[in-house]
Design a protein around this motif. Structure first.
Motif, PDB file in Angstrom:
ATOM      1  N   LYS A   1      -7.198  -3.364  12.376  1.00 17.33           N
ATOM      2  CA  LYS A   1      -6.026  -3.258  11.514  1.00 17.33           C
ATOM      3  C   LYS A   1      -4.857  -2.737  12.335  1.00 17.33           C
ATOM      4  N   TYR A   2      -3.665  -3.035  11.843  1.00 15.08           N
ATOM      5  CA  TYR A   2      -2.457  -2.487  12.462  1.00 15.08           C
ATOM      6  C   TYR A   2      -2.410  -1.007  12.149  1.00 15.08           C
ATOM      7  N   ASP A   3      -1.900  -0.221  13.079  1.00 16.74           N
ATOM      8  CA  ASP A   3      -2.029   1.220  12.973  1.00 16.74           C
ATOM      9  C   ASP A   3      -0.813   1.904  13.589  1.00 16.74           C
TER      10      ASP A   3
ATOM     11  N   THR B   1      -2.807   2.920   8.421  1.00 19.98           N
ATOM     12  CA  THR B   1      -3.251   1.598   8.843  1.00 19.98           C
ATOM     13  C   THR B   1      -2.776   0.559   7.838  1.00 19.98           C
TER      14      THR B   1
END
Length: 73
Positions: free
Chosen positions: A37-39, A55
Motif C-alpha cells: 500500500k501507499y504509505d 496508508t
C-alpha cells in the motif's frame, strides 16, 4: 509485543527531514506480507524504525490527489 514485518517496495521521495535524521517519506510498503500500500510516515535514517503514519490503497491515494489538486494554496 507481537512482531511484524515490513518491506519498502518503492520510494517516491522525501516530504521533510528532521534534524535528528528522520525523514517523512511517500513509499509503497508491504506490511506482514500483505498487498503493498501507499504509505506516508517518518523513517529513521537506516529505515529500521518508523513513526506513526497513514496508508492508502491506490483508489484512496487517487482520491487524495484529486482533493489536494483542488485545494487553494
Amino acid at each position: 509485543m507481537a512482531e511484524f514485518k515490513f518491506d519498502v517496495v518503492d520510494s517516491f521521495g522525501t516530504l521533510s527531514q528532521a534534524e535528528n535524521g528522520w525523514s517523512k517519506q511517500l513509499t509503497i510498503v508491504s506490511w506482514n506480507d500483505r498487498e503493498p500500500k501507499y504509505d506516508i510516515r517518518s523513517w529513521s535514517p537506516e529505515r529500521k524504525r518508523m513513526g506513526r503514519g497513514v496508508t492508502f490503497s491506490k483508489d484512496e491515494l487517487s482520491s487524495l490527489k484529486k482533493l489536494l489538486n483542488n485545494m487553494p494554496v
